[in-house]
Design a protein around this motif. Structure first.
Motif, short mmCIF file in Angstrom:
data_model
loop_
_atom_site.label_atom_id
_atom_site.label_comp_id
_atom_site.label_asym_id
_atom_site.label_seq_id
_atom_site.Cartn_x
_atom_site.Cartn_y
_atom_site.Cartn_z
N ARG A 16 64.29 50.12 77.80
CA ARG A 16 62.94 49.82 77.30
C ARG A 16 62.76 50.37 75.88
O ARG A 16 62.09 49.75 75.05
CB ARG A 16 61.89 50.38 78.25
CG ARG A 16 61.85 49.68 79.61
CD ARG A 16 60.68 50.16 80.46
NE ARG A 16 60.74 49.64 81.81
CZ ARG A 16 60.32 48.43 82.17
NH1 ARG A 16 59.84 47.60 81.25
NH2 ARG A 16 60.40 48.03 83.43
N LEU A 17 63.32 51.53 75.61
CA LEU A 17 63.21 52.10 74.26
C LEU A 17 63.95 51.25 73.24
O LEU A 17 63.45 51.02 72.12
CB LEU A 17 63.74 53.54 74.26
CG LEU A 17 62.88 54.57 74.99
CD1 LEU A 17 63.60 55.91 75.10
CD2 LEU A 17 61.53 54.75 74.29
N ARG A 18 65.12 50.77 73.61
CA ARG A 18 65.87 49.88 72.70
C ARG A 18 65.10 48.58 72.47
O ARG A 18 65.03 48.08 71.34
CB ARG A 18 67.26 49.59 73.27
CG ARG A 18 68.22 50.77 73.20
CD ARG A 18 69.65 50.32 73.51
NE ARG A 18 69.77 49.81 74.87
CZ ARG A 18 70.05 50.56 75.94
NH1 ARG A 18 70.23 51.88 75.79
NH2 ARG A 18 70.17 50.02 77.14
N ALA A 28 57.72 59.53 76.16
CA ALA A 28 56.99 60.40 77.09
C ALA A 28 56.14 59.58 78.06
O ALA A 28 56.04 59.90 79.25
CB ALA A 28 56.11 61.37 76.30
N ARG A 29 55.54 58.51 77.56
CA ARG A 29 54.73 57.66 78.44
C ARG A 29 55.59 56.96 79.47
O ARG A 29 55.21 56.86 80.65
CB ARG A 29 53.98 56.62 77.59
CG ARG A 29 52.84 57.19 76.75
CD ARG A 29 52.21 56.10 75.90
NE ARG A 29 51.13 56.62 75.06
CZ ARG A 29 50.49 55.91 74.14
NH1 ARG A 29 50.84 54.64 73.92
NH2 ARG A 29 49.52 56.45 73.43
N LEU A 30 56.74 56.46 79.05
CA LEU A 30 57.64 55.79 79.99
C LEU A 30 58.12 56.75 81.07
O LEU A 30 58.19 56.39 82.26
CB LEU A 30 58.83 55.19 79.25
CG LEU A 30 58.52 53.99 78.32
CD1 LEU A 30 59.76 53.61 77.52
CD2 LEU A 30 58.01 52.80 79.11
N ARG A 31 58.44 57.96 80.68
CA ARG A 31 58.89 58.94 81.67
C ARG A 31 57.75 59.37 82.57
O ARG A 31 57.96 59.67 83.76
CB ARG A 31 59.51 60.16 80.97
CG ARG A 31 60.80 59.83 80.21
CD ARG A 31 61.50 61.07 79.70
NE ARG A 31 62.70 60.71 78.93
CZ ARG A 31 63.86 60.36 79.47
NH1 ARG A 31 63.99 60.33 80.79
NH2 ARG A 31 64.89 60.06 78.71
N SER A 47 64.43 54.25 86.15
CA SER A 47 65.62 55.08 86.06
C SER A 47 65.89 55.42 84.59
O SER A 47 65.29 54.85 83.68
CB SER A 47 66.82 54.33 86.64
OG SER A 47 67.13 53.20 85.82
N GLU A 48 66.79 56.35 84.37
CA GLU A 48 67.14 56.72 83.00
C GLU A 48 67.69 55.50 82.25
O GLU A 48 67.36 55.29 81.06
CB GLU A 48 68.18 57.84 83.01
CG GLU A 48 68.60 58.32 81.63
CD GLU A 48 67.44 58.94 80.84
OE1 GLU A 48 67.48 58.88 79.59
OE2 GLU A 48 66.49 59.46 81.47
#
Length: 359
Positions: A310-312, A294-297, A303-304
């Motif tokens: 980044r999540l990986r 949620a913070r990254l978005r 971009s997606e």
């Protein structure tokens, strides 16, 4: 202000100056902790000609000549300080044990040496003369010494640190979006005696960034030289650029009792722990991966594909961070700041010198 350049660029400038009928003077030295003797030497050197080129020993060559703990300042800072003197026209850094290679390339009309030499005792005197130049002994009597300054500072430092064994090397890491940068800035703003370690990078300066404040922006050649001289506590490739933490950032602050804050990734944290075993390592995590996403978005800057990347990367960093000394869950910023402050306070207490209290 003089230009700091490599030998090839200085050679071109010297060639152009000589065609214009200007007399070229070469001075050289470590210039570690610039003092009045250095300034008077360089002023007198400039008076011997028209263009003054100053060749500065690299960090590795200073260490080889002066021993462990020297230089006090890294070569790029020593070069910048010397270049700020109005009598200096060009500054270069050389890594060889002697200045002979520079003399062979530049062929100065005058090689200026300090009064601790005589014309006969200058090691490169014969080379200078074979290149058509002469040796000039300039400056005031040798009654200034960087070594003496270092010893004097050590005495002052020893008195001021009678109850303190030095600053805390504090490494703070987090996955992208973990909030470590905000957390670190809040700590710096609210706690005295803590300073950021400013990293070196090969990437270009962006927007309002300032050289020496946000990063030290250097070219690939300078970064390569610093790696060769073991000048980094840690360095890594990040997004096709290189970032590194200079040893000087710690060496010049920690002995003064100043805490040094390293805002770096887990890979860098591991390297620093290997070189500074008593470093305190803090890993900052979000309450959950859902919150991190949620913070990254919420940044609205990636971009997606970048978000998923980044999540990986975050999952990988979290899995690798088990060797960190402290973990802080950054749910509420103020609580996280308090926890980081508590870690720093504990580490400061752990380092206090107890010998003066024991019998």
């Amino acid at each position: 202000m003089a230009r700091v350049a490599d030998l090839a660029a200085v050679e071109d400038a010297v060639r152009a100056g000589r065609k214009a009928g200007r007399k070229i003077v070469l001075a050289n030295g470590a210039f570690d902790l610039l003092h009045a003797g250095h300034v008077r030497y360089l002023q007198a050197a400039k008076a011997a000609g028209d263009v003054l080129v100053v060749a500065i020993n690299s960090d590795a060559s200073v260490r080889a000549a002066k021993g462990a703990g020297r230089p006090i300042l890294p070569d790029f800072e020593r070069a910048e300080i010397v270049a700020s003197l109005s009598c200096v026209d060009w500054v270069l850094i050389f890594s060889e044990p002697t200045v002979a290679g520079v003399i062979s390339r530049l062929k100065p009309d005058v090689h200026a040496k300090g009064t601790d030499y005589t014309p006969e005792s200058v090691p490169e005197g014969e080379l200078v003369r074979s290149c058509g130049g002469r040796v000039a002994i300039v400056g005031d009597p040798k009654n200034h010494s960087t070594t003496e300054l270092v010893h004097a500072l050590g005495r002052v430092q020893g008195a001021s640190m009678s109850h303190n064994c030095g600053g805390v090397p504090l490494v703070v890491s987090a996955p992208s979006g973990g909030g470590k940068t905000t957390l670190c800035h809040r700590l710096i703003d609210h706690v005295r005696g803590v300073e950021f370690s400013v990293s070196h990078t090969t990437r270009k300066l962006r927007g309002t960034e300032r050289d020496g404040v946000d990063y030290f922006f250097v070219d690939d050649r300078t970064f390569d030289r610093m790696i060769a001289e073991d000048a980094f506590l840690e360095w890594a490739h990040v997004h096709s650029q290189r970032y590194g933490t200079s040893r000087v950032e710690a060496d010049k602050r920690l002995p003064q009792g100043i805490d040094v804050l390293f805002d770096i990734d887990v890979q860098g944290g591991r390297q620093i722990k290997a070189k500074i075993p008593d470093a305190a390592l803090v890993f900052v995590v979000p309450p959950s991966m859902e919150v991190l996403e949620a913070r990254l978005r919420g940044r609205h800057s990636d971009s997606e594909e970048q978000i998923q990347g980044r999540l990986r990367a975050a999952e990988k960093e979290i899995a690798q961070a088990g060797f960190y000394d402290y973990w802080i869950v950054n749910d509420k910023l103020e609580d996280a700041v308090d926890e980081l402050w508590a870690v720093l306070t504990a580490e400061r207490s752990r380092r206090k010198d107890r010998t003066s209290w024991s019998k």
